[in-house]
Design a protein around this motif. Sequence first.
Motif, mmCIF file in Angstrom:
data_model
loop_
_atom_site.group_PDB
_atom_site.id
_atom_site.type_symbol
_atom_site.label_atom_id
_atom_site.label_comp_id
_atom_site.label_asym_id
_atom_site.label_seq_id
_atom_site.Cartn_x
_atom_site.Cartn_y
_atom_site.Cartn_z
ATOM 1 N N GLN A 220 0.910 -1.594 -0.240
ATOM 2 C CA GLN A 220 -0.257 0.224 0.247
ATOM 3 C C GLN A 220 0.785 1.391 -0.428
ATOM 4 O OE1 GLN A 220 -2.431 -0.589 3.565
ATOM 5 N NE2 GLN A 220 -3.552 -2.533 3.051
ATOM 6 N N ALA A 221 2.115 0.450 0.478
ATOM 7 C CA ALA A 221 2.536 2.427 1.042
ATOM 8 C C ALA A 221 3.417 2.753 -0.424
ATOM 9 C CB ALA A 221 3.984 2.651 1.747
ATOM 10 N N LEU A 222 3.891 1.408 -1.337
ATOM 11 C CA LEU A 222 4.496 1.746 -2.358
ATOM 12 C C LEU A 222 3.635 2.296 -3.601
ATOM 13 C CD1 LEU A 222 6.893 -1.321 -2.128
ATOM 14 C CD2 LEU A 222 7.588 1.014 -2.346
ATOM 15 N N GLY A 223 2.252 1.533 -3.420
ATOM 16 C CA GLY A 223 1.320 2.021 -4.195
ATOM 17 C C GLY A 223 1.318 3.603 -4.558
ATOM 18 N N ARG A 224 1.031 4.596 -3.077
ATOM 19 C CA ARG A 224 0.720 6.167 -2.828
ATOM 20 C C ARG A 224 1.518 6.615 -3.420
ATOM 21 N NH1 ARG A 224 -2.903 7.490 1.288
ATOM 22 N NH2 ARG A 224 -4.367 5.902 1.790
ATOM 23 N N LEU A 225 3.393 5.553 -2.812
ATOM 24 C CA LEU A 225 4.292 6.825 -3.090
ATOM 25 C C LEU A 225 4.342 6.476 -4.819
ATOM 26 C CD1 LEU A 225 6.999 7.378 -2.493
ATOM 27 C CD2 LEU A 225 8.051 5.323 -3.045
ATOM 28 N N ARG A 226 3.868 5.746 -6.049
ATOM 29 C CA ARG A 226 3.743 5.417 -7.347
ATOM 30 C C ARG A 226 2.446 6.350 -7.659
ATOM 31 N NH1 ARG A 226 1.430 0.190 -10.364
ATOM 32 N NH2 ARG A 226 -0.794 2.173 -8.853
ATOM 33 N N PRO A 254 -0.752 -3.345 -5.425
ATOM 34 C CA PRO A 254 -0.527 -2.512 -6.781
ATOM 35 C C PRO A 254 -0.003 -2.053 -8.102
ATOM 36 C CG PRO A 254 -0.363 -1.060 -4.549
ATOM 37 C CD PRO A 254 -0.239 -2.318 -4.866
ATOM 38 N N LEU A 255 1.362 -2.537 -7.964
ATOM 39 C CA LEU A 255 2.884 -2.406 -8.451
ATOM 40 C C LEU A 255 3.267 -3.650 -8.099
ATOM 41 C CD1 LEU A 255 4.980 -0.004 -7.407
ATOM 42 C CD2 LEU A 255 2.496 -1.016 -5.880
ATOM 43 N N GLN A 256 4.516 -4.344 -9.582
ATOM 44 C CA GLN A 256 4.764 -5.227 -9.330
ATOM 45 C C GLN A 256 6.125 -5.165 -9.112
ATOM 46 O OE1 GLN A 256 2.948 -8.852 -8.840
ATOM 47 N NE2 GLN A 256 1.858 -7.776 -7.930
#
Length: 396
Positions: A220-226, A254-256
């Motif tokens: 979730q954190a990486l999705g927000r960052l993107r 949300p991203l791989q």
Amino acid sequence: MAARPIATVGRKIFLVATEESGDRLGASLMKVLRQRLGDAVHFEGVGGRAMAREGLESRFPIEELSIIGLAAVVKQLPKIWRLIRETAAAVTEAAPDVLVIIDSPDFTHRVARRVRASDPRIPIVDYVSPSVWAWRPGRARAMVSYVDHVLALLPFEPEAYRRLRGPPCSYVGHPLTEQLASLRPGADEAKRRDTPPPLLLVLPGSRRGEIRHHMAVFGQALGRLRDAGTAFELILPTMPHLEATIAEALEQWPLQPKIVVGEQDKRAAFRIARAALAKSGTVTLELALAGVPMVAAYRTGAAEAWILRRAIKVSSVILANLVIGENVVPEFLQEDCTPEKLAHALREVLGDSVSRRKQVEAFAKIDRIMSTGKQPPSVRAADIVLATMQKARRSG
């Protein structure tokens, strides 16, 4: 050049290591002890694959103790206690010249206490100090009754033992300091660290329970960052036995990321990474030695969190911060480990921020702080094990 074997009568050394990291330490120690003692040494005990390659036939597979989480431990208590009793009885029956317990204090220290009660003549060396400086400091004083010498991996630990009135403790060095060439970038790799898009490492843990606690919030954190417009490439290093667990958790991301498997590919990723999102643990020290700025996080179950909050006595739980002596790595624990907070901290550490520069400057000091001179940790450890054996023989 290897040291010449010491001319001596037969020596019996009993070692107990129940985790992979301890197994690697045990194997390196066995190798040096064999160089010193030649064919006169005989090893017995508990260990894993690395120690088996050095000639140890383990009393039981250490995988039987691969348990994490309070609930899982409670269910396995009868088996754990049986293995403790059987291991201690095996040590007493073997009557070795020295017992070396390696890490895993919840298991190995119970073995050591039973051995000391059964046969006080057997000297006991503890390789890897329990975290007496972080929580349960009274353990240091209690260890005086059943440990003859502590071999510390961290440079601040001997002073902690002196302050807490524990047994003799010597800093022998961390095995990671022997692996700097595989952690640090060459010229082309250093250039990749500063070439956009930045490469971000994700390190959710090395146990299934840790992965379960961290993967969702990390994703979730990486999705927000993107979504906030930060560009990055993502690599997630793991080990073969965890690959399926990681793949299942990634279905909700949300991203791989690109998944790399095995220690060699992990180190290659460390050498080109600009930053990392890591679960608190030894990996934070590994990243610091590699010169990779990071955001550290930790989540656990409610029961474990309740216990840890009341027990921890240090200003940071991040190993890199403790070794450096300064809280330069931002840490997000339990309820602070949220997608919003992690994403904000990652944006800082990926960019040219004050936070990133502070980490880079602090990591440059770590070689001096962790230096052991010209002797590698396994040699320093072996020297103390041999000295402890000889002292026991003289006093016996």
